[in-house]
Write a protein that holds these residues in place. Structure first.
Motif, PDB file in Angstrom:
ATOM      1  N   PHE A  52      10.835  39.082 -12.056  1.00 28.87           N
ATOM      2  CA  PHE A  52       9.236  39.856 -12.098  1.00 28.87           C
ATOM      3  C   PHE A  52       8.640  38.982 -10.897  1.00 28.87           C
ATOM      4  O   PHE A  52       8.884  37.767 -10.737  1.00 28.87           O
ATOM      5  CB  PHE A  52       8.464  39.862 -13.549  1.00 28.87           C
ATOM      6  N   LEU A  53       8.074  39.704  -9.937  1.00 27.74           N
ATOM      7  CA  LEU A  53       7.030  39.137  -8.779  1.00 27.74           C
ATOM      8  C   LEU A  53       6.052  39.923  -9.076  1.00 27.74           C
ATOM      9  O   LEU A  53       6.245  41.673  -8.726  1.00 27.74           O
ATOM     10  CB  LEU A  53       8.253  39.852  -7.679  1.00 27.74           C
ATOM     11  N   THR A  54       4.998  40.081  -9.630  1.00 27.65           N
ATOM     12  CA  THR A  54       3.444  40.546  -9.090  1.00 27.65           C
ATOM     13  C   THR A  54       3.212  41.143  -8.235  1.00 27.65           C
ATOM     14  O   THR A  54       3.918  40.212  -6.981  1.00 27.65           O
ATOM     15  CB  THR A  54       2.518  39.602  -9.552  1.00 27.65           C
ATOM     16  N   ASP A  55       3.426  42.797  -7.861  1.00 30.86           N
ATOM     17  CA  ASP A  55       2.495  43.298  -6.728  1.00 30.86           C
ATOM     18  C   ASP A  55       1.304  42.713  -5.877  1.00 30.86           C
ATOM     19  O   ASP A  55       0.578  41.296  -6.530  1.00 30.86           O
ATOM     20  CB  ASP A  55       2.138  44.366  -6.756  1.00 30.86           C
ATOM     21  N   PHE A  56       1.957  42.522  -4.522  1.00 26.89           N
ATOM     22  CA  PHE A  56       1.004  41.641  -3.683  1.00 26.89           C
ATOM     23  C   PHE A  56      -0.549  42.279  -3.253  1.00 26.89           C
ATOM     24  O   PHE A  56      -0.320  43.277  -3.645  1.00 26.89           O
ATOM     25  CB  PHE A  56       1.193  41.565  -2.344  1.00 26.89           C
ATOM     26  N   ALA A  57      -0.993  41.061  -3.576  1.00 26.04           N
ATOM     27  CA  ALA A  57      -2.653  41.915  -3.758  1.00 26.04           C
ATOM     28  C   ALA A  57      -3.340  42.349  -2.151  1.00 26.04           C
ATOM     29  O   ALA A  57      -2.667  41.780  -1.251  1.00 26.04           O
ATOM     30  CB  ALA A  57      -3.674  40.921  -4.407  1.00 26.04           C
ATOM     31  N   LYS A  58      -4.094  43.107  -1.599  1.00 28.50           N
ATOM     32  CA  LYS A  58      -4.398  43.641  -0.139  1.00 28.50           C
ATOM     33  C   LYS A  58      -5.474  42.988   0.193  1.00 28.50           C
ATOM     34  O   LYS A  58      -6.337  42.569  -0.730  1.00 28.50           O
ATOM     35  CB  LYS A  58      -4.759  45.676  -0.343  1.00 28.50           C
ATOM     36  N   CYS A  59      -5.045  42.351   1.323  1.00 26.29           N
ATOM     37  CA  CYS A  59      -6.045  41.450   1.924  1.00 26.29           C
ATOM     38  C   CYS A  59      -7.302  42.356   2.377  1.00 26.29           C
ATOM     39  O   CYS A  59      -7.051  42.886   2.731  1.00 26.29           O
ATOM     40  CB  CYS A  59      -5.415  40.481   3.293  1.00 26.29           C
ATOM     41  N   THR A  60      -7.835  41.977   2.256  1.00 24.44           N
ATOM     42  CA  THR A  60      -9.481  42.529   2.503  1.00 24.44           C
ATOM     43  C   THR A  60     -10.559  41.724   3.763  1.00 24.44           C
ATOM     44  O   THR A  60     -10.015  40.744   3.974  1.00 24.44           O
ATOM     45  CB  THR A  60     -10.760  43.333   1.475  1.00 24.44           C
ATOM     46  N   GLU A  61     -11.059  42.739   4.360  1.00 22.69           N
ATOM     47  CA  GLU A  61     -11.503  42.134   5.888  1.00 22.69           C
ATOM     48  C   GLU A  61     -12.651  40.954   5.137  1.00 22.69           C
ATOM     49  O   GLU A  61     -13.292  41.115   4.173  1.00 22.69           O
ATOM     50  CB  GLU A  61     -12.056  42.916   6.576  1.00 22.69           C
ATOM     51  N   GLU A  62     -12.830  39.928   5.460  1.00 23.62           N
ATOM     52  CA  GLU A  62     -14.021  38.905   5.859  1.00 23.62           C
ATOM     53  C   GLU A  62     -14.848  39.223   5.079  1.00 23.62           C
ATOM     54  O   GLU A  62     -16.029  39.881   6.573  1.00 23.62           O
ATOM     55  CB  GLU A  62     -13.598  37.530   6.302  1.00 23.62           C
TER      56      GLU A  62
ATOM     57  N   ASN B 176       6.099  37.719   8.160  1.00 28.14           N
ATOM     58  CA  ASN B 176       7.039  36.396   8.040  1.00 28.14           C
ATOM     59  C   ASN B 176       7.428  36.219   7.153  1.00 28.14           C
ATOM     60  O   ASN B 176       7.444  34.990   7.035  1.00 28.14           O
ATOM     61  CB  ASN B 176       5.698  35.663   8.502  1.00 28.14           C
ATOM     62  N   ILE B 177       6.954  37.661   5.939  1.00 30.59           N
ATOM     63  CA  ILE B 177       7.908  36.900   4.750  1.00 30.59           C
ATOM     64  C   ILE B 177      10.112  37.248   5.207  1.00 30.59           C
ATOM     65  O   ILE B 177       9.899  38.330   5.640  1.00 30.59           O
ATOM     66  CB  ILE B 177       7.951  38.085   3.541  1.00 30.59           C
ATOM     67  N   ASP B 178      10.938  36.628   4.794  1.00 31.50           N
ATOM     68  CA  ASP B 178      11.820  37.093   4.538  1.00 31.50           C
ATOM     69  C   ASP B 178      12.148  37.541   3.821  1.00 31.50           C
ATOM     70  O   ASP B 178      12.491  36.966   3.178  1.00 31.50           O
ATOM     71  CB  ASP B 178      13.121  35.238   4.525  1.00 31.50           C
ATOM     72  N   THR B 179      12.842  39.123   3.832  1.00 29.04           N
ATOM     73  CA  THR B 179      13.271  40.212   2.824  1.00 29.04           C
ATOM     74  C   THR B 179      14.695  40.182   2.523  1.00 29.04           C
ATOM     75  O   THR B 179      14.990  40.655   1.376  1.00 29.04           O
ATOM     76  CB  THR B 179      12.692  40.735   2.925  1.00 29.04           C
ATOM     77  N   SER B 180      15.068  39.252   3.435  1.00 34.44           N
ATOM     78  CA  SER B 180      16.591  39.127   3.328  1.00 34.44           C
ATOM     79  C   SER B 180      17.318  38.826   2.624  1.00 34.44           C
ATOM     80  O   SER B 180      18.193  39.243   1.645  1.00 34.44           O
ATOM     81  CB  SER B 180      17.312  38.915   4.635  1.00 34.44           C
TER      82      SER B 180
ATOM     83  N   ALA C 181       7.872  45.955   6.957  1.00 33.60           N
ATOM     84  CA  ALA C 181       6.593  45.273   8.389  1.00 33.60           C
ATOM     85  C   ALA C 181       5.692  46.810   7.836  1.00 33.60           C
ATOM     86  O   ALA C 181       4.509  46.199   7.604  1.00 33.60           O
ATOM     87  CB  ALA C 181       7.280  46.082   9.579  1.00 33.60           C
ATOM     88  N   ASP C 182       6.040  47.856   7.385  1.00 32.05           N
ATOM     89  CA  ASP C 182       4.520  48.662   7.262  1.00 32.05           C
ATOM     90  C   ASP C 182       4.436  48.297   5.979  1.00 32.05           C
ATOM     91  O   ASP C 182       3.395  48.714   5.851  1.00 32.05           O
ATOM     92  CB  ASP C 182       5.529  49.821   7.541  1.00 32.05           C
ATOM     93  N   TYR C 183       4.716  47.876   4.897  1.00 31.63           N
ATOM     94  CA  TYR C 183       4.470  47.437   3.485  1.00 31.63           C
ATOM     95  C   TYR C 183       3.206  46.892   3.911  1.00 31.63           C
ATOM     96  O   TYR C 183       2.262  47.000   2.999  1.00 31.63           O
ATOM     97  CB  TYR C 183       5.484  47.787   2.481  1.00 31.63           C
ATOM     98  N   LEU C 184       3.698  45.377   3.956  1.00 35.75           N
ATOM     99  CA  LEU C 184       2.949  44.318   4.125  1.00 35.75           C
ATOM    100  C   LEU C 184       1.909  44.968   5.612  1.00 35.75           C
ATOM    101  O   LEU C 184       0.610  44.987   5.387  1.00 35.75           O
ATOM    102  CB  LEU C 184       3.491  43.723   5.276  1.00 35.75           C
ATOM    103  N   ALA C 185       1.707  45.287   6.603  1.00 34.49           N
ATOM    104  CA  ALA C 185       0.902  46.140   7.293  1.00 34.49           C
ATOM    105  C   ALA C 185      -0.433  46.776   6.372  1.00 34.49           C
ATOM    106  O   ALA C 185      -1.642  46.998   7.175  1.00 34.49           O
ATOM    107  CB  ALA C 185       1.462  46.346   8.404  1.00 34.49           C
ATOM    108  N   ASP C 186       0.656  48.119   5.761  1.00 33.34           N
ATOM    109  CA  ASP C 186      -0.863  48.222   4.931  1.00 33.34           C
ATOM    110  C   ASP C 186      -1.501  47.441   3.967  1.00 33.34           C
ATOM    111  O   ASP C 186      -3.093  47.867   3.301  1.00 33.34           O
ATOM    112  CB  ASP C 186      -0.287  49.551   4.346  1.00 33.34           C
TER     113      ASP C 186
ATOM    114  N   LEU D 204      13.023  40.947  -2.897  1.00 35.63           N
ATOM    115  CA  LEU D 204      11.914  41.583  -1.775  1.00 35.63           C
ATOM    116  C   LEU D 204      12.081  42.538  -1.064  1.00 35.63           C
ATOM    117  O   LEU D 204      10.815  43.167   0.327  1.00 35.63           O
ATOM    118  CB  LEU D 204      11.636  40.243  -0.980  1.00 35.63           C
ATOM    119  N   SER D 205      13.273  43.213  -0.980  1.00 31.53           N
ATOM    120  CA  SER D 205      13.480  44.709  -0.059  1.00 31.53           C
ATOM    121  C   SER D 205      12.284  45.475  -0.430  1.00 31.53           C
ATOM    122  O   SER D 205      11.823  46.046   1.038  1.00 31.53           O
ATOM    123  CB  SER D 205      14.877  45.348  -0.699  1.00 31.53           C
ATOM    124  N   LYS D 206      11.839  45.727  -1.115  1.00 30.50           N
ATOM    125  CA  LYS D 206      10.366  46.426  -1.132  1.00 30.50           C
ATOM    126  C   LYS D 206       9.587  46.472  -0.228  1.00 30.50           C
ATOM    127  O   LYS D 206       8.131  46.584   0.722  1.00 30.50           O
ATOM    128  CB  LYS D 206       9.797  47.392  -1.998  1.00 30.50           C
ATOM    129  N   TYR D 207       9.325  45.214   0.634  1.00 28.25           N
ATOM    130  CA  TYR D 207       7.969  44.602   1.416  1.00 28.25           C
ATOM    131  C   TYR D 207       8.423  44.704   2.849  1.00 28.25           C
ATOM    132  O   TYR D 207       9.240  42.853   3.472  1.00 28.25           O
ATOM    133  CB  TYR D 207       7.419  42.938   0.805  1.00 28.25           C
TER     134      TYR D 207
END
Length: 159
Positions: free
Chosen positions: A110-120, A72-76, A61-66, A56-59
């Protein structure tokens, strides 16, 4: 392919009592599947296999913010095979309509890339605004109708 990614203690092929346990030690980057124990009774069949973990190292804070995802993901530590990870969107965002979270599962490295959250989608707010505008126009038209009728009645009384 059945390549070995771990070792057994006692070693595979040893003669031991069925009541003894076997400990499975996986190589770096591998672990037994999520929910499986690395120490099992000797008579377990089949033994849990070592599977690739998901980093999970690529995730960052900046990556998640984008992606508008809560940080709140433990990437360690990596995810084990079959281990689910719930990813939650920031307030006001959603993965799909009315879904503020998504579950991703590690599958042998293999872990699918996270989908971007869009405005409600603010469909309710839009509906309320349209209703207020229509109601406002109806009130104005009703007022104009009353004024016109009153003026006609007033003009008719002077004839």
């Amino acid at each position: 392919s059945t390549q070995s990614t771990g070792t057994y203690v006692p070693p595979s092929g040893s003669r031991i009592s069925p009541t003894e346990t076997v400990t499975i030690s996986c190589d770096s980057g591998y672990t037994v599947p999520y929910g499986a124990s690395s120490t099992v009774p000797c008579n377990t069949s089949p033994y849990p296999e070592c599977k690739k973990t998901c980093s999970l190292s690529k995730y960052t804070a900046d990556y998640l913010a984008d992606l508008n995802i809560h940080n709140n993901i433990d990437t360690s530590s990596p995810l084990a095979h079959d281990q689910p990870l719930t990813v939650t969107c920031k307030r006001g965002f959603e993965v799909t309509e009315d879904q503020p979270a998504a579950v991703y599962t590690c599958n042998n490295g293999f872990l699918t890339d996270f989908a971007k959250c869009t405005e409600e989608d603010s469909a309710v707010l839009t509906t309320v605004i349209i209703c207020v505008i229509v109601l406002g126009i109806a009130v104005i038209l009703l007022f104009l109708f009353i004024v016109v009728q009153w003026k006609k009645k007033k003009d008719a009384s002077y004839k």
